[in-house]
Scaffold this motif. Structure first.
Motif, PDB file in Angstrom:
ATOM      1  N   LEU A 162      20.174  34.857  46.172  1.00 52.13           N
ATOM      2  CA  LEU A 162      20.703  33.774  45.318  1.00 52.13           C
ATOM      3  C   LEU A 162      19.862  32.503  45.388  1.00 52.13           C
ATOM      4  CD1 LEU A 162      24.586  33.523  45.732  1.00 52.13           C
ATOM      5  CD2 LEU A 162      23.286  33.988  43.647  1.00 52.13           C
ATOM      6  N   GLN A 163      19.293  32.255  46.572  1.00 55.41           N
ATOM      7  CA  GLN A 163      18.582  30.989  46.791  1.00 55.41           C
ATOM      8  C   GLN A 163      17.060  31.131  46.634  1.00 55.41           C
ATOM      9  OE1 GLN A 163      20.533  28.371  47.356  1.00 55.41           O
ATOM     10  NE2 GLN A 163      22.396  29.543  47.690  1.00 55.41           N
ATOM     11  N   GLY A 164      16.606  32.280  46.128  1.00 56.30           N
ATOM     12  CA  GLY A 164      15.167  32.457  45.941  1.00 56.30           C
ATOM     13  C   GLY A 164      14.390  32.376  47.240  1.00 56.30           C
ATOM     14  N   GLU A 165      15.009  32.861  48.336  1.00 49.63           N
ATOM     15  CA  GLU A 165      14.323  32.778  49.639  1.00 49.63           C
ATOM     16  C   GLU A 165      13.268  33.869  49.781  1.00 49.63           C
ATOM     17  OE1 GLU A 165      17.595  31.292  52.812  1.00 49.63           O
ATOM     18  OE2 GLU A 165      18.291  32.756  51.346  1.00 49.63           O
ATOM     19  N   ILE A 166      13.571  35.053  49.215  1.00 52.72           N
ATOM     20  CA  ILE A 166      12.621  36.159  49.342  1.00 52.72           C
ATOM     21  C   ILE A 166      11.513  35.968  48.302  1.00 52.72           C
ATOM     22  CG2 ILE A 166      12.353  38.675  49.234  1.00 52.72           C
ATOM     23  CD1 ILE A 166      15.419  38.812  49.936  1.00 52.72           C
ATOM     24  N   GLN A 167      11.940  35.683  47.081  1.00 55.25           N
ATOM     25  CA  GLN A 167      10.956  35.438  46.021  1.00 55.25           C
ATOM     26  C   GLN A 167      11.519  34.398  45.067  1.00 55.25           C
ATOM     27  OE1 GLN A 167       9.935  38.842  43.661  1.00 55.25           O
ATOM     28  NE2 GLN A 167       8.064  37.878  42.908  1.00 55.25           N
ATOM     29  N   TYR A 168      10.771  33.327  44.862  1.00 51.55           N
ATOM     30  CA  TYR A 168      11.255  32.259  43.977  1.00 51.55           C
ATOM     31  C   TYR A 168      10.512  32.290  42.656  1.00 51.55           C
ATOM     32  CZ  TYR A 168      12.305  27.566  42.203  1.00 51.55           C
ATOM     33  OH  TYR A 168      12.712  26.508  41.421  1.00 51.55           O
ATOM     34  N   ASP A 169      11.283  32.448  41.575  1.00 52.16           N
ATOM     35  CA  ASP A 169      10.736  32.316  40.229  1.00 52.16           C
ATOM     36  C   ASP A 169      11.515  31.167  39.607  1.00 52.16           C
ATOM     37  OD1 ASP A 169      10.672  32.438  37.402  1.00 52.16           O
ATOM     38  OD2 ASP A 169      10.028  34.531  37.459  1.00 52.16           O
ATOM     39  N   ARG A 170      10.813  30.039  39.336  1.00 49.74           N
ATOM     40  CA  ARG A 170      11.551  28.827  38.955  1.00 49.74           C
ATOM     41  C   ARG A 170      12.313  28.980  37.640  1.00 49.74           C
ATOM     42  NH1 ARG A 170       7.929  25.534  35.997  1.00 49.74           N
ATOM     43  NH2 ARG A 170       5.905  26.543  35.819  1.00 49.74           N
ATOM     44  N   TRP A 171      11.783  29.794  36.693  1.00 49.15           N
ATOM     45  CA  TRP A 171      12.503  29.985  35.427  1.00 49.15           C
ATOM     46  C   TRP A 171      13.687  30.931  35.600  1.00 49.15           C
ATOM     47  CZ3 TRP A 171      12.403  26.631  31.791  1.00 49.15           C
ATOM     48  CH2 TRP A 171      11.269  25.821  31.623  1.00 49.15           C
ATOM     49  N   ALA A 172      13.491  31.984  36.407  1.00 50.06           N
ATOM     50  CA  ALA A 172      14.619  32.901  36.661  1.00 50.06           C
ATOM     51  C   ALA A 172      15.734  32.144  37.382  1.00 50.06           C
ATOM     52  CB  ALA A 172      14.147  34.087  37.498  1.00 50.06           C
ATOM     53  N   SER A 173      15.332  31.243  38.251  1.00 54.80           N
ATOM     54  CA  SER A 173      16.316  30.477  39.005  1.00 54.80           C
ATOM     55  C   SER A 173      17.069  29.498  38.084  1.00 54.80           C
ATOM     56  CB  SER A 173      15.585  29.729  40.122  1.00 54.80           C
ATOM     57  OG  SER A 173      16.499  29.054  40.901  1.00 54.80           O
ATOM     58  N   TYR A 174      16.342  28.905  37.136  1.00 57.81           N
ATOM     59  CA  TYR A 174      17.017  28.016  36.165  1.00 57.81           C
ATOM     60  C   TYR A 174      18.021  28.831  35.345  1.00 57.81           C
ATOM     61  CZ  TYR A 174      17.832  24.814  32.234  1.00 57.81           C
ATOM     62  OH  TYR A 174      18.436  24.008  31.281  1.00 57.81           O
ATOM     63  N   SER A 175      17.568  29.987  34.823  1.00 58.71           N
ATOM     64  CA  SER A 175      18.456  30.828  33.999  1.00 58.71           C
ATOM     65  C   SER A 175      19.674  31.274  34.812  1.00 58.71           C
ATOM     66  CB  SER A 175      17.710  32.067  33.496  1.00 58.71           C
ATOM     67  OG  SER A 175      16.585  31.669  32.762  1.00 58.71           O
ATOM     68  N   GLN A 176      19.433  31.623  36.079  1.00 59.11           N
ATOM     69  CA  GLN A 176      20.560  32.019  36.942  1.00 59.11           C
ATOM     70  C   GLN A 176      21.565  30.866  37.059  1.00 59.11           C
ATOM     71  OE1 GLN A 176      20.606  34.126  41.086  1.00 59.11           O
ATOM     72  NE2 GLN A 176      20.326  31.965  41.549  1.00 59.11           N
ATOM     73  N   SER A 177      21.054  29.647  37.243  1.00 51.06           N
ATOM     74  CA  SER A 177      21.969  28.502  37.427  1.00 51.06           C
ATOM     75  C   SER A 177      22.763  28.224  36.151  1.00 51.06           C
ATOM     76  CB  SER A 177      21.205  27.256  37.883  1.00 51.06           C
ATOM     77  OG  SER A 177      20.460  26.690  36.823  1.00 51.06           O
ATOM     78  N   LYS A 178      22.131  28.479  35.000  1.00 49.31           N
ATOM     79  CA  LYS A 178      22.825  28.212  33.730  1.00 49.31           C
ATOM     80  C   LYS A 178      23.835  29.318  33.411  1.00 49.31           C
ATOM     81  CE  LYS A 178      21.883  24.339  33.146  1.00 49.31           C
ATOM     82  NZ  LYS A 178      22.788  23.278  32.724  1.00 49.31           N
ATOM     83  N   LEU A 179      23.509  30.550  33.807  1.00 50.25           N
ATOM     84  CA  LEU A 179      24.504  31.621  33.696  1.00 50.25           C
ATOM     85  C   LEU A 179      25.666  31.325  34.647  1.00 50.25           C
ATOM     86  CD1 LEU A 179      25.408  34.431  32.655  1.00 50.25           C
ATOM     87  CD2 LEU A 179      24.055  35.457  34.505  1.00 50.25           C
ATOM     88  N   ALA A 180      25.327  30.811  35.827  1.00 46.97           N
ATOM     89  CA  ALA A 180      26.375  30.459  36.804  1.00 46.97           C
ATOM     90  C   ALA A 180      27.299  29.373  36.229  1.00 46.97           C
ATOM     91  CB  ALA A 180      25.742  29.988  38.111  1.00 46.97           C
ATOM     92  N   ASN A 181      26.727  28.423  35.483  1.00 44.46           N
ATOM     93  CA  ASN A 181      27.557  27.400  34.826  1.00 44.46           C
ATOM     94  C   ASN A 181      28.591  28.061  33.905  1.00 44.46           C
ATOM     95  OD1 ASN A 181      24.924  24.910  34.219  1.00 44.46           O
ATOM     96  ND2 ASN A 181      26.379  25.045  35.880  1.00 44.46           N
ATOM     97  N   VAL A 182      28.133  29.057  33.167  1.00 43.94           N
ATOM     98  CA  VAL A 182      29.025  29.727  32.204  1.00 43.94           C
ATOM     99  C   VAL A 182      30.116  30.499  32.953  1.00 43.94           C
ATOM    100  CG1 VAL A 182      29.150  31.359  30.284  1.00 43.94           C
ATOM    101  CG2 VAL A 182      27.121  29.920  30.552  1.00 43.94           C
ATOM    102  N   MET A 183      29.700  31.230  34.003  1.00 45.65           N
ATOM    103  CA  MET A 183      30.669  32.031  34.765  1.00 45.65           C
ATOM    104  C   MET A 183      31.694  31.127  35.442  1.00 45.65           C
ATOM    105  SD  MET A 183      27.847  34.705  36.222  1.00 45.65           S
ATOM    106  CE  MET A 183      28.845  35.941  37.019  1.00 45.65           C
ATOM    107  N   PHE A 184      31.213  30.011  35.978  1.00 45.03           N
ATOM    108  CA  PHE A 184      32.119  29.057  36.626  1.00 45.03           C
ATOM    109  C   PHE A 184      33.135  28.501  35.619  1.00 45.03           C
ATOM    110  CE2 PHE A 184      32.875  24.453  37.020  1.00 45.03           C
ATOM    111  CZ  PHE A 184      33.814  24.500  38.032  1.00 45.03           C
ATOM    112  N   ALA A 185      32.639  28.069  34.463  1.00 46.56           N
ATOM    113  CA  ALA A 185      33.539  27.433  33.482  1.00 46.56           C
ATOM    114  C   ALA A 185      34.609  28.417  32.996  1.00 46.56           C
ATOM    115  CB  ALA A 185      32.733  26.892  32.307  1.00 46.56           C
TER     116      ALA A 185
END
Ligand code: NAP
Length: 302
Positions: A162-185
């Protein structure tokens, strides 16, 4: 008929808290809500930036209608403190607009050591919302509007990292956070309905809008390729004023309902209309799983 700010009913007497209110879509949202008579509490991390906005308004509106509370979504202690300050100053809240965001920086950690996009865009807003729910619950017709993105459609929750500790892709991480916004709401809306709360949770997707989001991202990455791509894409981008319409509609349209998402007619631009929710956000078990994982991460601060 196109939905415009002319259709916003008088907002006098309503109290709104807008995160990231000093720039881009948050600033436009703040301006319009003030023009329509609402009281706006600006949640910003920089006093100078907040004061600049307050100064712009000082001759146009009653100074009692605008307030600033320090909010750094990258530090859950400060998020908690900001919510406590709102609760100590205001008896209720009609609107919470979870707007602030950061996009595709190099891997950075929040104060509590979480990946910064997951922390600011998702965890910080979740903690803030949960802390402010009692204030929202005091008001009939209160709404939480969470600002998502077209990135939700590309997003995946990387459960194993979840935190990109093993592999960080900054765009995948942004998309994940925005999907998380939708799931949270959506999950919040379900929980509100189950508990018979009248608080509605809605989503707004701005399309592409010219704000500081792109330049902040380019500055952080020093990527000339991205700077060049934004130049080429410039004609596609709409103004921040247009980009703020979906969140303004979700916040003020009397017929908008909890669980709905509003976005631009042509996905990247246009007047707002109800828009499709990312299919991955419709999986109940995943929404519940993300809620539980996130709740554990923020539990010491809510
Ligand atoms: N613009 C677009 O095309 C677009 C498209 C899709 C989604 N969105 C979403 O729209 C929302 C608003 O973005 P925008 O386009 O208006 O960008 P913006 O102009 O860069 O504004 C972002 C706001 O978020 C604040 N912020 C960033 N990190 C923060 C933190 N740690 N704590 C508190 N506030 C923080 C910024 O504060 P500072 O000024 O102090 O940095 C700023 O006020 C974001 O959620 C973004 O993901 C935008």
């Amino acid at each position: 008929m196109n939905w415009t700010v002319d259709q916003i009913p008088d907002q006098s007497g309503r109290i709104a808290f807008v995160t990231g209110a000093n720039s881009g879509l948050g600033l436009e949202t703040t301006k319009v809500l003030l023009e329509k008579g609402a009281k706006v509490i600006m949640g910003c991390r920089s006093i100078e930036k907040a004061q600049n906005v307050i100064y712009q308004f000082h001759e146009k509106i009653d100074s009692g209608l605008i307030d600033w509370i320090e909010l750094d979504l990258g530090d859950l202690t400060k998020v908690s403190k900001a919510a406590d300050q709102v609760a100590s100053k205001y008896p209720r809240l009609d609107l919470l607009i979870n707007n602030a965001g950061v996009m595709a920086p190099p891997r950075t950690l929040s104060k509590q050591g979480f990946e910064i996009q997951f922390a600011v865009n998702h965890l910080g807003h979740m903690a803030l919302t949960l802390k402010l729910l009692p204030l929202l619950d005091k008001q009939t017709g209160a709404r939480v509007v969470t600002v998502s993105s077209g990135a939700q459609y590309m997003g995946k929750i990387n459960w194993g990292d979840l935190q990109g500790e093993i592999q960080y892709d900054r765009w995948a991480s942004y998309s994940q956070s925005k999907l998380a916004n939708v799931m949270f709401a959506l999950e919040l809306n379900n929980l509100m309905k189950t508990s018979k709360s009248e608080v509605d949770s809605l989503l707004a997707h701005p399309g592409l809008a010219r704000t500081n989001l792109q330049s902040t991202s380019v500055d952080a990455n020093g990527s000339w390729q991205e700077a060049f791509a934004y130049k080429l894409m410039n004609p596609l981008f709409q103004s921040a004023r247009m980009g703020a319409l979906p969140q303004l509609l979700a916040a003020t349209n009397p017929t908008a309902k909890g669980g709905e998402q509003y976005g631009p007619r042509f996905n990247v631009r246009g007047y707002p209309k109800p828009c499709r929710i990312a299919s991955l956000a419709l999986i109940n078990s995943d929404r519940k799983k993300l809620w539980d994982v996130s709740e554990k991460l923020i539990r010491d601060f809510v």
